[in-house]
Design a protein around this motif. Structure first.
Motif, PDB file in Angstrom:
ATOM      1  N   PHE A  70       5.673   7.399  -2.800  1.00 17.04           N
ATOM      2  CA  PHE A  70       4.337   7.657  -2.258  1.00 17.04           C
ATOM      3  C   PHE A  70       3.270   7.005  -3.137  1.00 17.04           C
ATOM      4  O   PHE A  70       2.330   6.368  -2.634  1.00 17.04           O
ATOM      5  CB  PHE A  70       4.109   9.162  -2.170  1.00 17.04           C
ATOM      6  CG  PHE A  70       2.754   9.544  -1.623  1.00 17.04           C
ATOM      7  CD1 PHE A  70       2.560   9.707  -0.262  1.00 17.04           C
ATOM      8  CD2 PHE A  70       1.670   9.731  -2.476  1.00 17.04           C
ATOM      9  CE1 PHE A  70       1.309  10.058   0.246  1.00 17.04           C
ATOM     10  CE2 PHE A  70       0.418  10.075  -1.982  1.00 17.04           C
ATOM     11  CZ  PHE A  70       0.238  10.237  -0.613  1.00 17.04           C
ATOM     12  N   ASP A  71       3.384   7.166  -4.452  1.00 14.64           N
ATOM     13  CA  ASP A  71       2.407   6.563  -5.370  1.00 14.64           C
ATOM     14  C   ASP A  71       2.434   5.040  -5.287  1.00 14.64           C
ATOM     15  O   ASP A  71       1.390   4.387  -5.359  1.00 14.64           O
ATOM     16  CB  ASP A  71       2.685   7.011  -6.801  1.00 14.64           C
ATOM     17  CG  ASP A  71       2.320   8.476  -7.031  1.00 14.64           C
ATOM     18  OD1 ASP A  71       1.586   9.043  -6.190  1.00 14.64           O
ATOM     19  OD2 ASP A  71       2.769   9.051  -8.037  1.00 14.64           O
ATOM     20  N   ASP A  72       3.632   4.484  -5.139  1.00 18.17           N
ATOM     21  CA  ASP A  72       3.750   3.015  -5.073  1.00 18.17           C
ATOM     22  C   ASP A  72       3.018   2.447  -3.867  1.00 18.17           C
ATOM     23  O   ASP A  72       2.308   1.446  -3.977  1.00 18.17           O
ATOM     24  CB  ASP A  72       5.224   2.602  -5.027  1.00 18.17           C
ATOM     25  CG  ASP A  72       5.925   2.784  -6.362  1.00 18.17           C
ATOM     26  OD1 ASP A  72       5.224   2.918  -7.383  1.00 18.17           O
ATOM     27  OD2 ASP A  72       7.163   2.798  -6.380  1.00 18.17           O
ATOM     28  N   VAL A  73       3.188   3.094  -2.706  1.00 14.38           N
ATOM     29  CA  VAL A  73       2.556   2.543  -1.497  1.00 14.38           C
ATOM     30  C   VAL A  73       1.085   2.924  -1.401  1.00 14.38           C
ATOM     31  O   VAL A  73       0.309   2.254  -0.713  1.00 14.38           O
ATOM     32  CB  VAL A  73       3.301   3.013  -0.224  1.00 14.38           C
ATOM     33  CG1 VAL A  73       4.754   2.566  -0.259  1.00 14.38           C
ATOM     34  CG2 VAL A  73       3.202   4.518  -0.031  1.00 14.38           C
ATOM     35  N   THR A  74       0.683   4.001  -2.099  1.00 21.28           N
ATOM     36  CA  THR A  74      -0.702   4.462  -2.006  1.00 21.28           C
ATOM     37  C   THR A  74      -1.595   3.830  -3.059  1.00 21.28           C
ATOM     38  O   THR A  74      -2.682   3.340  -2.757  1.00 21.28           O
ATOM     39  CB  THR A  74      -0.766   5.994  -2.140  1.00 21.28           C
ATOM     40  OG1 THR A  74       0.080   6.592  -1.148  1.00 21.28           O
ATOM     41  CG2 THR A  74      -2.187   6.507  -1.956  1.00 21.28           C
ATOM     42  N   TYR A  75      -1.133   3.836  -4.318  1.00 22.18           N
ATOM     43  CA  TYR A  75      -1.963   3.342  -5.414  1.00 22.18           C
ATOM     44  C   TYR A  75      -1.519   1.969  -5.912  1.00 22.18           C
ATOM     45  O   TYR A  75      -2.332   1.209  -6.414  1.00 22.18           O
ATOM     46  CB  TYR A  75      -1.936   4.340  -6.577  1.00 22.18           C
ATOM     47  CG  TYR A  75      -2.250   5.753  -6.145  1.00 22.18           C
ATOM     48  CD1 TYR A  75      -3.497   6.067  -5.609  1.00 22.18           C
ATOM     49  CD2 TYR A  75      -1.303   6.771  -6.258  1.00 22.18           C
ATOM     50  CE1 TYR A  75      -3.788   7.363  -5.196  1.00 22.18           C
ATOM     51  CE2 TYR A  75      -1.587   8.057  -5.850  1.00 22.18           C
ATOM     52  CZ  TYR A  75      -2.829   8.348  -5.328  1.00 22.18           C
ATOM     53  OH  TYR A  75      -3.115   9.625  -4.913  1.00 22.18           O
ATOM     54  N   GLY A  76      -0.228   1.672  -5.790  1.00 25.62           N
ATOM     55  CA  GLY A  76       0.272   0.392  -6.270  1.00 25.62           C
ATOM     56  C   GLY A  76       0.253  -0.707  -5.216  1.00 25.62           C
ATOM     57  O   GLY A  76       0.674  -1.822  -5.479  1.00 25.62           O
ATOM     58  N   GLN A  77      -0.211  -0.373  -4.005  1.00 25.27           N
ATOM     59  CA  GLN A  77      -0.310  -1.347  -2.913  1.00 25.27           C
ATOM     60  C   GLN A  77       1.040  -1.965  -2.543  1.00 25.27           C
ATOM     61  O   GLN A  77       1.115  -3.099  -2.075  1.00 25.27           O
ATOM     62  CB  GLN A  77      -1.308  -2.459  -3.275  1.00 25.27           C
ATOM     63  CG  GLN A  77      -2.695  -1.954  -3.656  1.00 25.27           C
ATOM     64  CD  GLN A  77      -3.387  -1.205  -2.536  1.00 25.27           C
ATOM     65  OE1 GLN A  77      -3.406  -1.684  -1.418  1.00 25.27           O
ATOM     66  NE2 GLN A  77      -3.947  -0.039  -2.820  1.00 25.27           N
ATOM     67  N   ARG A  95     -10.407   5.856  -3.818  1.00 22.74           N
ATOM     68  CA  ARG A  95     -10.613   6.652  -2.616  1.00 22.74           C
ATOM     69  C   ARG A  95      -9.390   7.520  -2.333  1.00 22.74           C
ATOM     70  O   ARG A  95      -9.510   8.702  -1.990  1.00 22.74           O
ATOM     71  CB  ARG A  95     -10.890   5.748  -1.427  1.00 22.74           C
ATOM     72  CG  ARG A  95     -11.248   6.514  -0.160  1.00 22.74           C
ATOM     73  CD  ARG A  95     -11.389   5.594   1.042  1.00 22.74           C
ATOM     74  NE  ARG A  95     -12.398   4.582   0.821  1.00 22.74           N
ATOM     75  CZ  ARG A  95     -12.151   3.284   0.730  1.00 22.74           C
ATOM     76  NH1 ARG A  95     -10.900   2.842   0.857  1.00 22.74           N
ATOM     77  NH2 ARG A  95     -13.116   2.426   0.537  1.00 22.74           N
ATOM     78  N   ALA A  96      -8.190   6.934  -2.465  1.00 17.24           N
ATOM     79  CA  ALA A  96      -6.965   7.695  -2.206  1.00 17.24           C
ATOM     80  C   ALA A  96      -6.804   8.836  -3.207  1.00 17.24           C
ATOM     81  O   ALA A  96      -6.375   9.935  -2.849  1.00 17.24           O
ATOM     82  CB  ALA A  96      -5.761   6.765  -2.262  1.00 17.24           C
ATOM     83  N   ALA A  97      -7.148   8.574  -4.467  1.00 16.42           N
ATOM     84  CA  ALA A  97      -7.040   9.625  -5.484  1.00 16.42           C
ATOM     85  C   ALA A  97      -8.007  10.765  -5.200  1.00 16.42           C
ATOM     86  O   ALA A  97      -7.690  11.942  -5.397  1.00 16.42           O
ATOM     87  CB  ALA A  97      -7.301   9.028  -6.860  1.00 16.42           C
ATOM     88  N   ALA A  98      -9.214  10.426  -4.724  1.00 13.65           N
ATOM     89  CA  ALA A  98     -10.204  11.458  -4.425  1.00 13.65           C
ATOM     90  C   ALA A  98      -9.787  12.311  -3.228  1.00 13.65           C
ATOM     91  O   ALA A  98     -10.077  13.503  -3.169  1.00 13.65           O
ATOM     92  CB  ALA A  98     -11.566  10.814  -4.176  1.00 13.65           C
TER      93      ALA A  98
END
Length: 214
Positions: A178-185, A94-97
């Motif tokens: 940003f990627d760590d907190v968004t996609y890496g949880q 969802r975040a990637a979209a």
């Protein structure tokens, strides 16, 4: 007489062990065992484990209520693990979209204010996201980078880093955070948010390299 009997029993035990070993080997070399996947093998081993518990005592209650609770806890843990991984994968998709800016269009000031509100509630991961969105919107508003729907944090760092070379390393680090907190949880931290806020201030004060040359 006793010695002879003992010897006969020992011989029978050896024969029994050899026979059991032979049968086990024959069972393992069957084609269905050679072709089963890792998941299928785990399921089979887990099922055999449950069967052994249920057969261990008469009445089908292995070791009483405690053993039954252990089995139920194992099953519950497996269910929780599967659901957690499914939700994690769904959230990442969802975040990637949604892209860098998320589902709602905001100005740089609105992103900045939302970041401060989230930081005041110690919601560091969301605060980090909003602060980088403020940076990205500010860069677009000042025409340092051109607007690009669906742009990722990494793409922003690369594009902005060419125009602001002195901030390129900090922009790349911010994109990774940003990627760590968004996609890496990743949970996010106060230190991470402070570094993002400092970068925001540096970006707002910086001038593009081309403008400096002119």
């Amino acid at each position: 007489m006793t010695v002879v009997a003992a010897g006969a029993i020992a011989l029978l035990d050896d024969v029994g062990r050899d026979e059991a070993r032979r049968r086990a080997i024959e069972e393992l070399v069957k084609p269905e065992y050679q072709q089963e996947s890792l998941l299928e093998r785990f399921y089979r081993m887990f099922r055999e484990f449950l069967d052994s518990l249920l057969d261990s005592t008469p009445g089908g209650v292995p070791g009483g209520v405690l053993a039954l609770l252990v089995v139920l806890l194992i099953v519950a843990a497996l269910v929780v693990l599967v659901v957690w991984r499914a939700r994690k994968a769904t959230g990442a998709r969802r975040a990637a979209a949604e892209g860098l800016f998320g589902p709602k269009a905001r100005t740089a000031g609105e992103h900045r204010a939302e970041a401060e509100r989230l930081a005041g509630e110690s919601r560091w991961a969301e605060a980090v996201q909003e602060r980088l969105r403020a940076i990205a919107r500010d860069l677009e508003d000042r025409a340092i980078v051109a607007p690009q729907p669906g742009r990722t944090a990494d793409e922003l760092a690369v594009t902005a880093g060419r125009e602001l070379p002195s901030l390129a390393p900090a922009l790349a680090a911010a994109a990774r955070l940003f990627d760590d907190v968004t996609y890496g949880q990743a949970p996010g931290t106060a230190e991470g948010y402070r570094s993002m806020s400092d970068l925001d201030a540096d970006v707002r004060a910086a001038r593009p390299a081309a403008a400096g040359v002119s």
